[in-house]
Motif scaffolding. Sequence first.
Motif, mmCIF file in Angstrom:
data_model
loop_
_atom_site.group_PDB
_atom_site.id
_atom_site.type_symbol
_atom_site.label_atom_id
_atom_site.label_comp_id
_atom_site.label_asym_id
_atom_site.label_seq_id
_atom_site.Cartn_x
_atom_site.Cartn_y
_atom_site.Cartn_z
ATOM 1 N N ALA A 32 0.686 -1.419 0.106
ATOM 2 C CA ALA A 32 -0.704 -0.398 -0.363
ATOM 3 C C ALA A 32 1.020 1.253 -0.336
ATOM 4 O O ALA A 32 1.656 1.053 -0.874
ATOM 5 N N GLY A 33 0.365 1.649 1.285
ATOM 6 C CA GLY A 33 2.002 2.180 0.927
ATOM 7 C C GLY A 33 3.618 2.436 1.081
ATOM 8 O O GLY A 33 4.606 2.824 0.841
ATOM 9 N N GLY A 34 4.026 1.379 1.884
ATOM 10 C CA GLY A 34 4.726 0.757 0.995
ATOM 11 C C GLY A 34 6.235 0.917 2.813
ATOM 12 O O GLY A 34 7.196 1.096 2.249
ATOM 13 N N GLN A 35 5.680 1.849 3.353
ATOM 14 C CA GLN A 35 6.637 2.484 4.329
ATOM 15 C C GLN A 35 7.038 1.302 5.520
ATOM 16 O O GLN A 35 8.487 1.500 5.912
ATOM 17 N N GLY A 113 -4.573 0.361 6.516
ATOM 18 C CA GLY A 113 -4.635 -1.312 6.613
ATOM 19 C C GLY A 113 -3.286 -2.052 5.760
ATOM 20 O O GLY A 113 -3.026 -3.183 7.181
ATOM 21 N N GLY A 114 -1.781 -0.824 5.959
ATOM 22 C CA GLY A 114 -0.563 -1.078 5.645
ATOM 23 C C GLY A 114 -0.601 -1.324 7.097
ATOM 24 O O GLY A 114 0.458 -2.544 7.418
ATOM 25 N N SER A 115 -0.633 -0.720 8.250
ATOM 26 C CA SER A 115 0.128 -0.826 9.614
ATOM 27 C C SER A 115 -0.455 -2.263 10.321
ATOM 28 O O SER A 115 0.340 -2.439 10.655
ATOM 29 N N LEU A 116 -2.107 -2.600 9.892
ATOM 30 C CA LEU A 116 -2.699 -3.498 10.730
ATOM 31 C C LEU A 116 -2.407 -4.525 9.827
ATOM 32 O O LEU A 116 -1.735 -5.749 10.615
ATOM 33 N N ALA A 117 -1.985 -4.762 8.599
ATOM 34 C CA ALA A 117 -1.387 -6.151 8.105
ATOM 35 C C ALA A 117 0.503 -6.462 8.385
ATOM 36 O O ALA A 117 0.564 -7.556 8.475
ATOM 37 N N HIS A 118 1.121 -5.158 8.438
ATOM 38 C CA HIS A 118 1.930 -5.419 8.713
ATOM 39 C C HIS A 118 2.703 -6.102 10.813
ATOM 40 O O HIS A 118 3.237 -6.882 10.725
ATOM 41 N N ALA A 119 2.026 -5.603 11.101
ATOM 42 C CA ALA A 119 1.586 -6.247 12.714
ATOM 43 C C ALA A 119 2.724 -5.880 13.196
ATOM 44 O O ALA A 119 2.926 -6.565 13.980
ATOM 45 N N ASP A 120 3.177 -4.866 13.343
ATOM 46 C CA ASP A 120 4.554 -4.323 14.000
ATOM 47 C C ASP A 120 3.812 -4.066 15.122
ATOM 48 O O ASP A 120 3.417 -3.140 16.144
#
Length: 291
Positions: A32-35, A113-120
């Motif tokens: 998504a954002g790729g961050q 979504g990217g933050s949740l899917a990355h699950a850090d």
Amino acid sequence: MKPAPFAYHAPAGAAEAAALLADLGEDAKAIAGGQSLVPMLALRLAVPEHLVDLRRVDELRGIEERDGTVRIGAGTTQAAIGRSATVARGVPLLARATPLIGHFQIRNRGTLGGSLAHADAAAEYPAVALALDARIETLSPRGTGTIDAAAFFTGLWTTALEPDELLTGVAFPVWTGRRGFAVEEFARRGGDFALAGAAVAVELDGDDRVRRCAIGLFGLGSTPLRARAAEAAATGEVAADIDADDVGSAATASLESVPSDLHASAGHRTRVGAAVVARAWRRAIREAADA
């Protein structure tokens, strides 16, 4: 280092993206954002054969309030969440967590979504989603689905998403009444991942008793955590009779597998965790009492 070679896909719609993920299986990663993913690609911590870029999928973006929830599309940027009056009014805990995420350049591209899917486990949004009992919305060729935040984060950088599932949105319940919210964290520098953090929500009844509360922890385990024992101990008590330091101690008393690394020992992280819970609790109680 440079990323390993991969095939690039740019679907125009959510259904097309989900179909690609299903066809390509575990060899594909959505971006998504790729961050988070781009640095992992550069370090070759992630080496997918296919990259499915979601930037053209407009239907994954947007914020709306409906049926007692604020629904946010997975592709909505953190900056957009931070600017949203709907989020500030309906999900203050999410709004207050947003400025703590990295730097503004990261928030301009990073997505919910990217933050949740990355699950850090040290990230703010997963802890907020867990504390507020958010519902994670998914899409696959098998249809749509939802996953409770409590069941979503399964381990370090892992979630309950199946390889063919696309995270499409998140529904956050709107708390009403005399409510208070606070997010506190300790990081060595502004923009760094927190050594420990807490997201606290409190609702008081007319007699100043805690009607309900939620305490989400981040940076203190392999996943975001919920301090349910501390919540249970505080619920039903008169707010003025609750010692915030006792809440912090209860929230961290039974922690397991607290990270220990060059940044901080497990013991130091636990002590910091108790302190930030206490600080967030005081702020949330004060706001609820004044509501």
